[in-house]
Design an enzyme around this catalytic site. Structure first.
Site, PDB file in Angstrom:
ATOM      1  CG  ASN A   7     109.326  34.373  60.128  1.00 17.34           C
ATOM      2  OD1 ASN A   7     109.112  35.576  60.071  1.00 17.34           O
ATOM      3  ND2 ASN A   7     109.962  33.814  61.139  1.00 17.34           N
ATOM      4  CG  ASP A   9     109.509  37.514  62.261  1.00 12.83           C
ATOM      5  OD1 ASP A   9     108.333  37.384  62.663  1.00 12.83           O
ATOM      6  OD2 ASP A   9     110.455  36.831  62.691  1.00 12.83           O
ATOM      7  CG  HIS A  10     112.262  39.929  57.581  1.00 11.79           C
ATOM      8  ND1 HIS A  10     112.919  40.596  58.593  1.00 11.79           N
ATOM      9  CD2 HIS A  10     112.781  38.675  57.560  1.00 11.79           C
ATOM     10  CE1 HIS A  10     113.812  39.794  59.138  1.00 11.79           C
ATOM     11  NE2 HIS A  10     113.738  38.617  58.537  1.00 11.79           N
ATOM     12  NE  ARG A  18     110.524  56.275  56.026  1.00 10.07           N
ATOM     13  CZ  ARG A  18     110.256  56.892  54.875  1.00 10.07           C
ATOM     14  NH1 ARG A  18     109.058  57.317  54.609  1.00 10.07           N
ATOM     15  NH2 ARG A  18     111.216  57.054  53.990  1.00 10.07           N
ATOM     16  CG  HIS A  43     111.339  35.679  66.767  1.00  6.16           C
ATOM     17  ND1 HIS A  43     112.663  35.419  66.474  1.00  6.16           N
ATOM     18  CD2 HIS A  43     111.275  35.738  68.108  1.00  6.16           C
ATOM     19  CE1 HIS A  43     113.350  35.317  67.604  1.00  6.16           C
ATOM     20  NE2 HIS A  43     112.535  35.525  68.617  1.00  6.16           N
ATOM     21  NE  ARG A  45     114.851  38.711  66.636  1.00  9.16           N
ATOM     22  CZ  ARG A  45     115.962  38.153  67.099  1.00  9.16           C
ATOM     23  NH1 ARG A  45     116.475  38.541  68.242  1.00  9.16           N
ATOM     24  NH2 ARG A  45     116.577  37.228  66.417  1.00  9.16           N
ATOM     25  NE  ARG A  49     115.998  42.627  66.445  1.00  2.55           N
ATOM     26  CZ  ARG A  49     117.099  41.873  66.346  1.00  2.55           C
ATOM     27  NH1 ARG A  49     117.403  41.314  65.197  1.00  2.55           N
ATOM     28  NH2 ARG A  49     117.900  41.699  67.361  1.00  2.55           N
ATOM     29  CG  HIS A  50     110.799  41.693  63.514  1.00  2.00           C
ATOM     30  ND1 HIS A  50     110.246  40.804  64.394  1.00  2.00           N
ATOM     31  CD2 HIS A  50     111.987  41.139  63.131  1.00  2.00           C
ATOM     32  CE1 HIS A  50     111.039  39.765  64.545  1.00  2.00           C
ATOM     33  NE2 HIS A  50     112.132  39.938  63.802  1.00  2.00           N
ATOM     34  CD  GLU A  70     110.430  31.740  64.371  1.00  2.00           C
ATOM     35  OE1 GLU A  70     110.370  31.066  63.342  1.00  2.00           O
ATOM     36  OE2 GLU A  70     111.118  32.775  64.477  1.00  2.00           O
ATOM     37  CB  THR A 100     118.432  36.372  61.821  1.00  2.00           C
ATOM     38  OG1 THR A 100     117.378  35.398  61.798  1.00  2.00           O
ATOM     39  CG2 THR A 100     119.699  35.744  61.270  1.00  2.00           C
ATOM     40  CB  THR A 101     117.204  32.770  65.506  1.00  2.00           C
ATOM     41  OG1 THR A 101     116.049  33.595  65.602  1.00  2.00           O
ATOM     42  CG2 THR A 101     117.315  31.903  66.740  1.00  2.00           C
ATOM     43  CD  GLU A 151     111.696  25.761  62.903  1.00  2.00           C
ATOM     44  OE1 GLU A 151     110.587  25.884  63.454  1.00  2.00           O
ATOM     45  OE2 GLU A 151     112.194  26.619  62.162  1.00  2.00           O
ATOM     46  CG  HIS A 194     117.671  30.417  60.380  1.00  2.00           C
ATOM     47  ND1 HIS A 194     118.685  31.057  59.735  1.00  2.00           N
ATOM     48  CD2 HIS A 194     117.212  31.273  61.309  1.00  2.00           C
ATOM     49  CE1 HIS A 194     118.835  32.250  60.269  1.00  2.00           C
ATOM     50  NE2 HIS A 194     117.955  32.413  61.222  1.00  2.00           N
ATOM     51  N   GLY A 195     117.146  30.238  56.763  1.00  2.00           N
ATOM     52  CA  GLY A 195     117.987  30.419  55.586  1.00  2.00           C
ATOM     53  C   GLY A 195     117.533  29.626  54.365  1.00  2.00           C
ATOM     54  N   GLY A 216     110.979  32.451  55.858  1.00  2.00           N
ATOM     55  CA  GLY A 216     110.565  33.843  55.920  1.00  2.00           C
ATOM     56  C   GLY A 216     111.279  34.763  54.960  1.00  2.00           C
ATOM     57  CG  HIS A 217     115.514  37.216  54.514  1.00  2.00           C
ATOM     58  ND1 HIS A 217     116.316  37.183  53.396  1.00  2.00           N
ATOM     59  CD2 HIS A 217     115.574  38.488  54.990  1.00  2.00           C
ATOM     60  CE1 HIS A 217     116.835  38.390  53.220  1.00  2.00           C
ATOM     61  NE2 HIS A 217     116.412  39.186  54.175  1.00  2.00           N
TER      62      HIS A 217
END
Ligand code: PXP
Length: 248
Positions: A7, A9-10, A18, A43, A45, A49-50, A70, A100-101, A151, A194-195, A216-217
């Site tokens: 993922n 996204d980040h 920026r 994702h 959203r 936001r990203h 997602e 986050t979700t 999932e 997730h996580g 992802g993160h």
């Protein structure tokens, strides 16, 4: 071998900080592919936001890697998915104020809203998965929507893992084991995410029937120090190392 969807996204979160073009999300998708991940996940959203619509389109058109989108049930987002036609979609709940979700879909309560979306997406040849809590009611309801995959939300396990309470994360792990077994018995494919990170993934890899992990993160965080290539390869290596021999 369990597949790894990365993922990104980040990467977009950093770019949006920026508002310019750096870091380039497309370059990230290409790096993930080069590092031999099995897929890219983003994702889109409702609040954008990203990840932006143009990112999803560019990845789909320019990077030869399965794309997992997602998304919520929002009509505008569904229309975007039908147009872009990613290989896979994972339907997730979305609350504007969340970081986050935070939980799985309310499949039991929202079954009648979910069903037609699943049908439309499947009609375009998109494989549909539902992001759910690892419990029987959600699995039963997911099965009834016609989605091919679930999932399993691993957030509660991941949160328990960082406490000193081994009994708690083991309890969450058992919930995930039982849910994977139950979903598999109903003929659903099983993914999880997730996580998840470099420490807690080992136990998840050992759960029978899981086909893909979406992470992802933790990967993007590690990439800040060592680059995406190394971060992805290290996660792939961990998955490979801990997959019990004889697993599909
Ligand atoms: N799977 C789903 C359905 C998600 O919503 C997310 C977060 O976007 C992930 C996996 C990845 O979670 P994390 O960034 O914590 O690895």
């Amino acid at each position: 071998m369990i597949k790894l969807g990365v993922n990104i996204d980040h990467v977009a979160t950093l770019r949006q900080a920026r508002g310019g073009k750096e870091p380039d999300v497309l370059e990230a998708a290409r790096a993930v592919r080069k590092a031999k991940a099995d897929g890219v996940t983003v994702h889109l959203r409702e609040d954008r936001r990203h990840i932006q619509d143009a990112d999803v389109k560019a990845i789909k058109q320019k990077v030869k890697i399965p794309l997992n989108l997602e998304m919520s049930l929002n009509a505008g987002i569904v229309a975007a998915a039908l147009e872009i036609q990613p290989e896979k979609v994972c339907l997730v709940p979305e609350r504007r104020e969340e970081r986050t979700t935070e939980g799985g879909l309310n499949v039991v309560g929202d079954r009648e809203r979910i069903k037609p979306v699943v049908e439309m997406l499947k009609g375009k040849g998109i494989v549909v998965s539902l992001f759910i809590e690892p419990d029987s009611a959600a699995i039963e309801a997911a099965h009834g929507t016609g989605a091919q995959f679930v999932e399993l939300h691993t957030g509660a396990y991941a949160n328990a893992f960082i406490t000193d309470d081994a009994a708690l994360w083991k309890k969450e792990l058992i919930r995930l084991h039982n849910a994977a077994q139950e979903a598999h018995q109903k003929g659903l494919g099983v993914n999880a995410g997730h996580g998840l990170n470099y420490e807690n993934v080992e136990q998840i890899v050992k759960i029978p029937h899981i086909e893909e992990l979406n992470i992802g993160h933790a990967i993007v965080s590690k990439a800040v120090f060592c680059g995406l290539d190394k971060a992805v390869k290290e996660m792939k290596k961990l998955i490979e190392m801990h997959t019990p021999s004889g697993s599909a």
